[in-house]
Design a protein around this motif. Structure first.
Motif, short mmCIF file in Angstrom:
data_model
loop_
_atom_site.label_atom_id
_atom_site.label_comp_id
_atom_site.label_asym_id
_atom_site.label_seq_id
_atom_site.Cartn_x
_atom_site.Cartn_y
_atom_site.Cartn_z
N PRO A 15 38.56 52.25 42.37
CA PRO A 15 39.04 51.21 42.78
C PRO A 15 37.63 50.38 41.22
O PRO A 15 38.34 50.11 40.54
N GLY A 16 36.87 50.92 41.96
CA GLY A 16 35.71 49.40 40.92
C GLY A 16 36.15 50.51 39.23
O GLY A 16 35.69 49.82 38.17
N TRP A 28 34.14 40.40 35.31
CA TRP A 28 33.05 39.43 35.47
C TRP A 28 32.80 38.67 36.79
O TRP A 28 31.58 38.77 37.76
N PRO A 29 34.44 38.11 37.17
CA PRO A 29 33.94 37.06 38.42
C PRO A 29 34.14 38.42 40.39
O PRO A 29 33.93 37.85 41.21
N MET A 30 35.09 39.48 39.89
CA MET A 30 34.87 40.15 41.10
C MET A 30 33.66 40.77 40.88
O MET A 30 33.01 41.17 41.36
N LEU A 31 32.79 41.28 39.80
CA LEU A 31 31.17 41.90 39.26
C LEU A 31 30.57 41.21 40.15
O LEU A 31 29.51 42.16 41.13
N LEU A 33 30.52 38.98 42.60
CA LEU A 33 30.37 38.63 44.41
C LEU A 33 29.28 40.52 44.97
O LEU A 33 29.41 40.98 44.40
N PRO A 34 29.49 39.36 46.49
CA PRO A 34 28.73 40.47 47.42
C PRO A 34 29.60 42.50 46.92
O PRO A 34 30.26 41.40 47.27
N LYS A 35 28.57 42.44 47.51
CA LYS A 35 29.04 44.38 47.50
C LYS A 35 30.33 44.55 48.79
O LYS A 35 31.29 44.84 48.17
N PRO A 36 30.44 43.77 49.28
CA PRO A 36 31.73 43.66 50.10
C PRO A 36 32.96 42.74 50.30
O PRO A 36 33.93 43.98 50.08
N LYS A 37 32.56 42.23 49.17
CA LYS A 37 33.78 41.42 48.70
C LYS A 37 33.88 41.72 47.31
O LYS A 37 35.34 42.15 46.69
N ARG A 38 32.97 42.11 47.03
CA ARG A 38 33.50 43.09 45.39
C ARG A 38 34.29 44.63 45.51
O ARG A 38 35.62 44.66 44.89
N ASN A 39 33.82 45.19 46.63
CA ASN A 39 34.43 46.34 47.40
C ASN A 39 36.25 45.70 47.03
O ASN A 39 37.12 45.99 47.04
N ALA A 40 36.41 44.34 48.11
CA ALA A 40 37.47 44.42 48.58
C ALA A 40 38.31 44.07 47.11
O ALA A 40 39.98 44.18 47.18
N MET A 41 37.70 43.24 46.57
CA MET A 41 38.57 42.83 45.17
C MET A 41 38.75 43.72 43.98
O MET A 41 39.52 43.87 43.56
N PHE A 42 37.86 44.78 44.16
CA PHE A 42 38.29 45.40 43.53
C PHE A 42 39.82 46.83 44.33
O PHE A 42 40.76 46.80 43.08
N ALA A 43 39.60 46.54 45.03
CA ALA A 43 40.48 47.61 46.05
C ALA A 43 42.28 47.02 46.34
O ALA A 43 43.10 47.31 45.64
N ILE A 44 42.03 45.56 45.99
CA ILE A 44 42.47 44.84 46.06
C ILE A 44 43.57 45.03 44.71
O ILE A 44 44.40 45.10 44.41
#
Length: 291
Positions: A15-16, A28-31, A33-44
């Motif tokens: 996803p990343g 940039w707004p996704m990048l 984010l704290p890692k757990p939130k970043r990973n979730a956003m990349f997944a979505i």
């Protein structure tokens, strides 16, 4: 649904990687984010890219229906405790568990993509247009609001308002690109009010009444941005900072579309990387720039 170009078809792509190579306005707004939130956003994001590519890329209708059905089954399986298949599904499974993402909204995204299967959407009724926006954008908003913050009436209303505004901006930005593949998302009622009875995309884009239609849809998008602003007004400036950054970036795109006008629609306004980063950092610090 037209979204920013990325090759997400590789089943082994992470996803990343999909988000990083896409050129998405939201990177940039996704990048940041704290890692757990970043990973979730990349997944979505990667999930949305993959189901979108199923519909947009070459292939038979039967193959595309089967691929969307496979994603439906994968989503169903994840909620029943089944094993995910591939890096995107693995990341999505973690996001579902961590942020309690509603299954119905993931399925709604697939439903929205399926609306472009077979006969492309051409001048849909306003009711159908609203359903489409709710599925391909509103559903995403209701997923990511759970990652950014929490689901409650005000945050969900904010997510739906931003989703509508972003999708309408996408449609205005991508008129020519969509027309090349036989799609025309401009609502029929708006076309008729401007004296346009055709539904052929190329014919509509040549019509002198096109500017009136686009201005009306831009007004609708701006109204949804204004509704999101109203909901943000009572919250601390750092609350939902990533969503605020995404909204500001797209609002600038809408402003530039209107300034460009509706004649040379092949010239898509673009935000520079430095502009995206600057707006994102300002929102992260609780000091969002003026529009």
């Amino acid at each position: 649904m037209t979204v920013e170009t990325a090759d997400s078809r590789d089943p082994g792509a992470h996803p990343g990687e999909i988000a990083g190579k896409s050129g998405t306005t939201f990177y940039w707004p996704m990048l940041l984010l704290p890692k757990p939130k970043r990973n979730a956003m990349f997944a979505i994001y990667a999930f949305c890219r993959q189901v979108d590519d199923i519909v947009d890329e070459p292939g038979s209708i039967d193959e595309k229906r089967a691929a969307l059905a496979a994603w439906r089954e994968q989503i169903r399986s994840l909620y029943l405790g089944g094993a995910p298949t591939g890096p995107v599904a693995v990341a999505l499974a973690d996001a579902i568990a961590r942020y309690h993402l509603p299954r119905g909204e993931l399925e709604a995204v697939i439903d929205g993509m399926a609306m472009d299967l077979g006969t492309p959407l051409r001048a849909p009724s306003l009711d159908t247009f609203k359903v489409y926006c709710r599925r391909v954008a509103g559903a995403v908003g209701l997923l990511v609001i759970r990652v950014f913050d929490r689901a409650e009436p005000d945050t969900e209303a904010f997510a739906l308002a931003v989703g509508d505004a972003l999708q309408m901006t996408n449609i205005l930005r991508d008129l020519e690109e969509d027309a090349r593949i036989g799609r025309l998302y401009l609502p029929r009622e708006l076309l008729i009010r401007a004296g346009i009875t055709a539904t052929d995309p190329a014919e509509v884009l040549r019509h002198p009444g096109l500017a009136k239609v686009c201005d009306t849809l831009a007004d609708m998008a701006e109204a949804r941005f204004a509704e999101a602003d109203r909901l943000l007004a009572d919250w601390p400036r750092r609350r939902l900072w990533a969503a605020r950054a995404m909204m500001m970036l797209y609002r600038r795109t809408l402003t530039r579309l209107r300034a460009r006008g509706w004649r040379d629609i092949g010239q898509r306004p673009r935000l520079t990387k430095s502009e995206k980063a600057w707006i994102t950092f300002r929102c992260l610090l609780g000091q969002p720039p003026a529009r």
